[in-house]
Motif scaffolding. Structure first.
Motif: not given
Lengths: 211, 211
Positions: B161-185
């Motif tokens: 989740x912390x990494x999602x927040x970082x890349x979204x702040x950095x301007x990214x709009x599409x994420x493919x996650x292989x992490x075994x965790x629920x994520x929010x954006x």
């Protein structure tokens, strides 16, 4: 109330698997009860959907008190068939196969990798965690002996269908394929395919069309 | 006829991606036309479904003559947004990340891995194919500079989740996650999750209940 043997849609099974993950997280934090609203927020769905998904198997929640976390974990694990160990074999010890063989997320959910196979003699004998790669010529004998329940295919696309035919002949009924190829199996055999390029294509579509 | 910018269900996009794979196979064998029936048989669906999927974007086929393989490939690639290159970054150079960084199936569909990042100094500098792993401290600067379109997350669940927040702040709009965790954006950001344990759980359910 529906009987537990009624066919449940894949999308429901997928949500149950997700609820299970959240519930385990709640349990590890010491939480003992959970409301349908909490599960819905975690899962990006609605309370009504959560209640519908869970009522499918008989009602576990008490109005106003929510669901017992431990009970719900047990019920979902039972429904998904996770209260028993699932021996898994991995076929193909390339980069994807090797990564899967050592993926900790499998073991923690009862999926035990009992064998990894490759047809390349340069790879047989190679150690992957606690296992060493075996020659694919051992496959039929090992399946008869150890009766693995799920075969994970991480072979090149052009080798995938022949390998499906082999493991099906050897008696397997469930296959998870990472091979980038369309696969066919006889009735009674379930094949699931994970295609990582397809996942990226769905993202590309979404970025292109702003959906 | 619907306009190409109309929202298309994910299940349709997924089938189009599958048709594209078959069409490319047909093209490599020198086949110039294809019927909806052939596509349906390859994809495990019906001719009516194929015609419906394709008519969504305007009708390409000629009754009795089928579809031109080349034209259909071009149209589907255009619809999916694959006629342009998609720069991709991979975050996490563990076993899954390293395997993904070298996955040939991405490049062949226009997804170019332009950077691999890890926070572990022992991994930075490590070569993965043509790339060498960079420190995750370079992430924000690199995103601003190279404008990758898709971030693939292969980090541990608790870091996801912390990494999602970082890349979204950095301007990214599409994420493919292989992490075994629920994520929010936040809205406007698309996250897709591939959970390999979930795939096995769906198979376990199917073996348990015989569906």
């Amino acid at each position: 109330m529906h009987s537990p043997t009624k066919h449940i849609a894949e999308s429901t099974v997928r949500r149950l698997s997700l609820y299970l993950r959240f519930l385990e997280e709640f349990e590890s934090r010491g939480q003992t009860t959970v409301s349908s609203g909490e599960l819905a927020r975690s899962g990006g769905t609605t309370s009504a959907q959560v209640r519908k998904d869970l009522s499918f198997f008989g009602s576990f929640g008490k109005r106003g008190l929510g669901y017992g976390v431990k009970d719900l974990i047990h019920s979902i694990r039972e429904i998904l068939g996770l209260e028993q160990p699932w021996p898994v074999i991995i076929i193909g010890a390339g980069k994807i196969g090797a990564a899967l063989a050592q993926y900790r997320g499998f073991t923690s959910r009862g999926f035990h990798v009992v064998g990894v196979y490759d047809r390349d003699p340069a790879k047989t004998g190679m150690n992957l965690g606690a296992l060493s790669v075996r020659s694919d010529t051992e496959l039929e004998r090992d399946i008869a002996l150890h009766k693995p329940r799920i075969a994970v295919l991480a072979v090149p696309g052009e080798a995938a269908q022949a390998m499906v035919d082999r493991v099906v002949s050897a008696g397997m009924h469930a296959i998870l394929s990472f091979a980038p190829a369309p696969l066919h199996a006889p009735q009674g055999v379930t094949i699931r395919a994970v295609n990582m390029a397809t996942e990226l294509e769905i993202l590309a579509y979404s970025l292109t069309h702003g959906v």
